[in-house]
Write an enzyme that holds these catalytic residues in place. Sequence first.
Site, PDB file in Angstrom:
ATOM      1  N   ALA A   5       0.785  -1.157   0.100  1.00  0.00           N
ATOM      2  CA  ALA A   5       0.031   0.012  -0.023  1.00  0.00           C
ATOM      3  C   ALA A   5       0.966   1.317  -0.108  1.00  0.00           C
ATOM      4  O   ALA A   5       0.403   2.192  -0.107  1.00  0.00           O
ATOM      5  CB  ALA A   5      -0.749   0.008   1.305  1.00  0.00           C
ATOM      6  N   ASP A  28       3.165  -1.116  11.775  1.00  0.00           N
ATOM      7  CA  ASP A  28       4.273  -1.534  12.201  1.00  0.00           C
ATOM      8  C   ASP A  28       5.092  -0.190  12.499  1.00  0.00           C
ATOM      9  O   ASP A  28       5.179   0.797  11.933  1.00  0.00           O
ATOM     10  CB  ASP A  28       5.135  -2.301  10.988  1.00  0.00           C
ATOM     11  CG  ASP A  28       4.560  -3.575  10.711  1.00  0.00           C
ATOM     12  OD1 ASP A  28       3.939  -4.137  11.421  1.00  0.00           O
ATOM     13  OD2 ASP A  28       4.554  -3.753   9.468  1.00  0.00           O
TER      14      ASP A  28
HETATM   15  N1  SAM Z   1      -4.210  -3.715  11.021  1.00  0.00           N
HETATM   16  C1  SAM Z   1      -3.980  -5.069  11.525  1.00  0.00           C
HETATM   17  C2  SAM Z   1      -4.451  -5.111  12.839  1.00  0.00           C
HETATM   18  O1  SAM Z   1      -4.678  -3.848  13.259  1.00  0.00           O
HETATM   19  O2  SAM Z   1      -4.799  -6.339  13.279  1.00  0.00           O
HETATM   20  C3  SAM Z   1      -2.671  -5.649  11.245  1.00  0.00           C
HETATM   21  C4  SAM Z   1      -1.633  -4.811  12.064  1.00  0.00           C
HETATM   22  S1  SAM Z   1      -0.030  -5.480  11.871  1.00  0.00           S
HETATM   23  C5  SAM Z   1       0.818  -5.067  13.239  1.00  0.00           C
HETATM   24  C6  SAM Z   1       0.376  -4.487  10.545  1.00  0.00           C
HETATM   25  C7  SAM Z   1      -0.010  -5.142   9.073  1.00  0.00           C
HETATM   26  O3  SAM Z   1       0.894  -4.235   8.120  1.00  0.00           O
HETATM   27  C8  SAM Z   1       0.624  -6.413   9.024  1.00  0.00           C
HETATM   28  O4  SAM Z   1      -0.216  -7.607   8.554  1.00  0.00           O
HETATM   29  C9  SAM Z   1       1.641  -6.477   7.768  1.00  0.00           C
HETATM   30  O5  SAM Z   1       1.949  -7.318   6.898  1.00  0.00           O
HETATM   31  C10 SAM Z   1       0.870  -4.913   7.071  1.00  0.00           C
HETATM   32  N2  SAM Z   1       1.864  -4.251   6.238  1.00  0.00           N
HETATM   33  C11 SAM Z   1       2.910  -3.784   6.469  1.00  0.00           C
HETATM   34  N3  SAM Z   1       3.553  -3.104   5.442  1.00  0.00           N
HETATM   35  C12 SAM Z   1       2.775  -2.872   4.649  1.00  0.00           C
HETATM   36  C13 SAM Z   1       2.547  -2.410   3.418  1.00  0.00           C
HETATM   37  N4  SAM Z   1       3.397  -1.564   2.867  1.00  0.00           N
HETATM   38  N5  SAM Z   1       1.480  -2.500   2.674  1.00  0.00           N
HETATM   39  C14 SAM Z   1       0.384  -3.272   3.150  1.00  0.00           C
HETATM   40  N6  SAM Z   1       0.298  -4.116   4.245  1.00  0.00           N
HETATM   41  C15 SAM Z   1       1.624  -3.836   4.941  1.00  0.00           C
END
Ligand code: SAM
Length: 270
Positions: free
Chosen positions: A147, A169
């Site tokens: 994204a 993250d």
């Molecule tokens: N939003 C979800 C929640 O609150 O349960 C997941 C939070 S998790 C800590 C962060 C998520 O962002 C992970 O699933 C990771 O794979 C995704 N992510 C990190 N960078 C991303 C990117 N550039 N594009 C899409 N997803 C991403």
Amino acid sequence: QKKFFRTRAHSNVLNANDFWFPASPTAVPLHEYFPSLCPSPSPAAPHVEMVDVGCGYGSLLLELARLFPTQLILGIEIRPKVVEYVQRKVLALRHEAREPRAAAAAAAAAAAVAMANPETAGARHASRARDGSWLTYDNVWAVHNNAMRFLPNFFQRGQLTKLFFCFADPHFKRKNHRKRVITPALLAEYAFVLKPAGLVYCITDVAELMTWMVGHLSSSPLFERLDNAALQADPTVPILIQTDEGLKVMRNNGNMYIAVYRKRLDPLAP
Ligand code: SAM
């Protein structure tokens, strides 16, 4: 249904990181994501209005589908296995909604659980929207993508009403701060795809990350922060904690920080 799980599906451009993406928003295959609501490729089809960036296992997407059953909602997630999980879950919920016997049995089981223990009543995803209509989950989907790189390939200028950044993250190390999901360059991109007065929702359990996000959003001329009264009036705010991470933080009695920003109508005003 297998076509949904190929990470390279629906795309006609390949980039250096091996991500496929549509050449332009008009090439987004909405008829594959939302076949009941966009049965054929057509400029007249409804368009995606809400995006959960980094949707993880998709719990917020399903809550949003319940709250906004007539609007198209898309999750974007970088981990292919996690996207596959969300897609399978959505397909199972759609199937359940179309199988009257299965749906009736599931609803009866959920009602029995709710009567026996009201606290666990919400654990199963609801079969009715808040207005009482039956939920089909036809309006929700997730795609595998980065994204932070390809949003303008997916969405037209001024298309979205809501963008969600939930438990992004934190990238604690200073040298990795540039990888954070809120940066000045990305804010310009988010403002581009949002409608005027479109909303950015941020929630995290990491105070340092919230300070970073609020710092960048507040100093951007493109956004203005919503005050507490506006947050309380917004039915979307209470479901922000219903993400998979949010539920985990809640179970551990952790702190959560929420900030919501609106795209300014007059970005050049002082
Ligand atoms: N939003 C979800 C929640 O609150 O349960 C997941 C939070 S998790 C800590 C962060 C998520 O962002 C992970 O699933 C990771 O794979 C995704 N992510 C990190 N960078 C991303 C990117 N550039 N594009 C899409 N997803 C991403």
